[in-house]
Design a protein around this motif. Sequence first.
Motif, PDB file in Angstrom:
ATOM      1  N   LEU A   1       0.823  -1.209   0.000  1.00  0.00           N
ATOM      2  CA  LEU A   1       0.000   0.000   0.000  1.00  0.00           C
ATOM      3  C   LEU A   1       0.857   1.259   0.000  1.00  0.00           C
ATOM      4  N   VAL A   2       1.880   1.291   0.855  1.00  0.00           N
ATOM      5  CA  VAL A   2       2.737   2.471   0.937  1.00  0.00           C
ATOM      6  C   VAL A   2       3.473   2.703  -0.379  1.00  0.00           C
ATOM      7  N   ALA A   3       3.968   1.636  -0.996  1.00  0.00           N
ATOM      8  CA  ALA A   3       4.650   1.771  -2.282  1.00  0.00           C
ATOM      9  C   ALA A   3       3.700   2.312  -3.347  1.00  0.00           C
ATOM     10  N   LYS A   4       2.480   1.819  -3.339  1.00  0.00           N
ATOM     11  CA  LYS A   4       1.464   2.303  -4.285  1.00  0.00           C
ATOM     12  C   LYS A   4       1.170   3.783  -4.043  1.00  0.00           C
ATOM     13  N   PHE A   5       1.027   4.165  -2.780  1.00  0.00           N
ATOM     14  CA  PHE A   5       0.723   5.560  -2.463  1.00  0.00           C
ATOM     15  C   PHE A   5       1.904   6.478  -2.786  1.00  0.00           C
ATOM     16  N   LEU A   6       3.120   6.030  -2.490  1.00  0.00           N
ATOM     17  CA  LEU A   6       4.298   6.843  -2.797  1.00  0.00           C
ATOM     18  C   LEU A   6       4.446   7.053  -4.300  1.00  0.00           C
ATOM     19  N   SER A   7       4.134   6.032  -5.089  1.00  0.00           N
ATOM     20  CA  SER A   7       4.215   6.190  -6.543  1.00  0.00           C
ATOM     21  C   SER A   7       3.158   7.175  -7.034  1.00  0.00           C
ATOM     22  N   PHE A   8       1.979   7.142  -6.401  1.00  0.00           N
ATOM     23  CA  PHE A   8       0.932   8.107  -6.741  1.00  0.00           C
ATOM     24  C   PHE A   8       1.372   9.529  -6.388  1.00  0.00           C
ATOM     25  N   MET A   9       1.910   9.704  -5.180  1.00  0.00           N
ATOM     26  CA  MET A   9       2.393  11.008  -4.755  1.00  0.00           C
ATOM     27  C   MET A   9       3.504  11.524  -5.673  1.00  0.00           C
ATOM     28  N   THR A  10       4.403  10.628  -6.069  1.00  0.00           N
ATOM     29  CA  THR A  10       5.498  11.028  -6.948  1.00  0.00           C
ATOM     30  C   THR A  10       4.969  11.503  -8.282  1.00  0.00           C
TER      31      THR A  10
ATOM     32  N   CYS B   1      -8.341  11.446  -3.705  1.00  0.00           N
ATOM     33  CA  CYS B   1      -8.762  10.572  -4.804  1.00  0.00           C
ATOM     34  C   CYS B   1      -8.170   9.178  -4.655  1.00  0.00           C
ATOM     35  N   PHE B   2      -6.961   9.084  -4.109  1.00  0.00           N
ATOM     36  CA  PHE B   2      -6.360   7.782  -3.861  1.00  0.00           C
ATOM     37  C   PHE B   2      -7.208   7.002  -2.861  1.00  0.00           C
ATOM     38  N   LEU B   3      -7.600   7.677  -1.783  1.00  0.00           N
ATOM     39  CA  LEU B   3      -8.409   7.024  -0.750  1.00  0.00           C
ATOM     40  C   LEU B   3      -9.748   6.569  -1.322  1.00  0.00           C
ATOM     41  N   ALA B   4     -10.411   7.431  -2.056  1.00  0.00           N
ATOM     42  CA  ALA B   4     -11.712   7.077  -2.629  1.00  0.00           C
ATOM     43  C   ALA B   4     -11.588   5.887  -3.577  1.00  0.00           C
ATOM     44  N   SER B   5     -10.506   5.849  -4.347  1.00  0.00           N
ATOM     45  CA  SER B   5     -10.306   4.753  -5.296  1.00  0.00           C
ATOM     46  C   SER B   5     -10.042   3.428  -4.594  1.00  0.00           C
ATOM     47  N   MET B   6      -9.479   3.473  -3.388  1.00  0.00           N
ATOM     48  CA  MET B   6      -9.269   2.251  -2.617  1.00  0.00           C
ATOM     49  C   MET B   6     -10.596   1.651  -2.161  1.00  0.00           C
ATOM     50  N   PHE B   7     -11.611   2.488  -2.003  1.00  0.00           N
ATOM     51  CA  PHE B   7     -12.907   2.012  -1.552  1.00  0.00           C
ATOM     52  C   PHE B   7     -13.832   1.657  -2.705  1.00  0.00           C
ATOM     53  N   ILE B   8     -13.653   2.301  -3.842  1.00  0.00           N
ATOM     54  CA  ILE B   8     -14.487   2.040  -5.012  1.00  0.00           C
ATOM     55  C   ILE B   8     -13.595   1.454  -6.105  1.00  0.00           C
ATOM     56  N   ARG B   9     -13.672   0.147  -6.286  1.00  0.00           N
ATOM     57  CA  ARG B   9     -12.736  -0.515  -7.191  1.00  0.00           C
ATOM     58  C   ARG B   9     -13.172  -0.481  -8.657  1.00  0.00           C
ATOM     59  N   HIS B  10     -14.390  -0.089  -8.932  1.00  0.00           N
ATOM     60  CA  HIS B  10     -14.849   0.025 -10.317  1.00  0.00           C
ATOM     61  C   HIS B  10     -14.299   1.313 -10.910  1.00  0.00           C
ATOM     62  N   LEU B  11     -13.642   1.227 -12.070  1.00  0.00           N
ATOM     63  CA  LEU B  11     -12.949   2.389 -12.624  1.00  0.00           C
ATOM     64  C   LEU B  11     -13.883   3.569 -12.833  1.00  0.00           C
TER      65      LEU B  11
ATOM     66  N   ALA C   1      -2.614  14.906   6.349  1.00  0.00           N
ATOM     67  CA  ALA C   1      -3.635  14.399   5.435  1.00  0.00           C
ATOM     68  C   ALA C   1      -3.154  13.143   4.716  1.00  0.00           C
ATOM     69  N   CYS C   2      -1.906  13.137   4.285  1.00  0.00           N
ATOM     70  CA  CYS C   2      -1.348  11.964   3.604  1.00  0.00           C
ATOM     71  C   CYS C   2      -1.265  10.771   4.554  1.00  0.00           C
ATOM     72  N   ALA C   3      -0.865  11.023   5.798  1.00  0.00           N
ATOM     73  CA  ALA C   3      -0.797   9.947   6.789  1.00  0.00           C
ATOM     74  C   ALA C   3      -2.183   9.369   7.052  1.00  0.00           C
ATOM     75  N   LEU C   4      -3.187  10.231   7.113  1.00  0.00           N
ATOM     76  CA  LEU C   4      -4.557   9.776   7.337  1.00  0.00           C
ATOM     77  C   LEU C   4      -5.048   8.922   6.165  1.00  0.00           C
ATOM     78  N   VAL C   5      -4.711   9.326   4.957  1.00  0.00           N
ATOM     79  CA  VAL C   5      -5.100   8.557   3.774  1.00  0.00           C
ATOM     80  C   VAL C   5      -4.487   7.161   3.814  1.00  0.00           C
ATOM     81  N   VAL C   6      -3.211   7.077   4.172  1.00  0.00           N
ATOM     82  CA  VAL C   6      -2.549   5.772   4.266  1.00  0.00           C
ATOM     83  C   VAL C   6      -3.218   4.918   5.342  1.00  0.00           C
ATOM     84  N   ALA C   7      -3.501   5.515   6.498  1.00  0.00           N
ATOM     85  CA  ALA C   7      -4.108   4.769   7.602  1.00  0.00           C
ATOM     86  C   ALA C   7      -5.486   4.232   7.220  1.00  0.00           C
ATOM     87  N   LEU C   8      -6.327   5.082   6.650  1.00  0.00           N
ATOM     88  CA  LEU C   8      -7.684   4.653   6.276  1.00  0.00           C
ATOM     89  C   LEU C   8      -7.648   3.635   5.140  1.00  0.00           C
TER      90      LEU C   8
END
Length: 245
Positions: free
Chosen positions: A95-104, A156-166, A227-234
């Motif tokens: 998850l962290v690697a995915k989020f870091l790539s998104f942030m980058t 948007c990253f957080l929302a996409s983790m909850f809604i898997r349909h593109l 905010a980023c830490a909260l997104v990772v946690a949730l």
Amino acid sequence: MGCLFKWEMKQTFSSKSFWILGAALVTLPAGLLLINLVFSHDFTGYSAFLEGLNNFNAFIIFLIGVFAGIHVTGSFDGRKIQSAVMAGNSRFNILVAKFLSFMTAVGIYSLIGIAVSTAIAFTAVGINGLDESFVRAVIVRSLVYVVVEIAYSATCFLASMFIRHLGGAIGLNLGLMLTSNLAAQILLNFDWAPDFLRFTPVGQTMLVLYDVSNKNIALALVSSVAACALVVALSYVKFRKEELK
């Protein structure tokens, strides 16, 4: 973790969506700024620079949800996440690697997009109209704005983790970005609101345009990290016990 991040970035850079959306986030704000400069002669270099930042944020609102949806849901649809888990990697590291790539990716979009618009602003109108030193008014403000945009886009990253349909993820992301931006604009009409909005990335996308005091810079950075830490946690709460198919 390092290998996972490198793998994620390789996947990101090989994605057509990364390059298409990146091109849009650079050319569209710059193009809109050029149009404004052609039809209006009221700009100073500094006000044109601020207009460029505002334009970039407007297009982030509409486009970053598309990238987030593809970035997250594509990994599940293509069974890349499942393969990483099967290879023995912890879900948290994945998850962290995915989020870091998104942030980058968002950071790259923001740096290039803002740099291009800034170059256009000062080249077309000249370096004038500054009410502070160039370093603080332009360079520091731009760098802080990049951090704020990354944190704002994390929604948007957080929302996409909850809604898997593109399609559903993209639609939800657009709705969240538009709603939060509109709500912040409305709240700023109240005297008490800026003190509250300083603690949110969406609020700082507006406040940083006018306030680069040491206090507000610190609040913008702290609120963005939080905010980023909260997104990772949730996201991890959702992902850690989810059944992977």
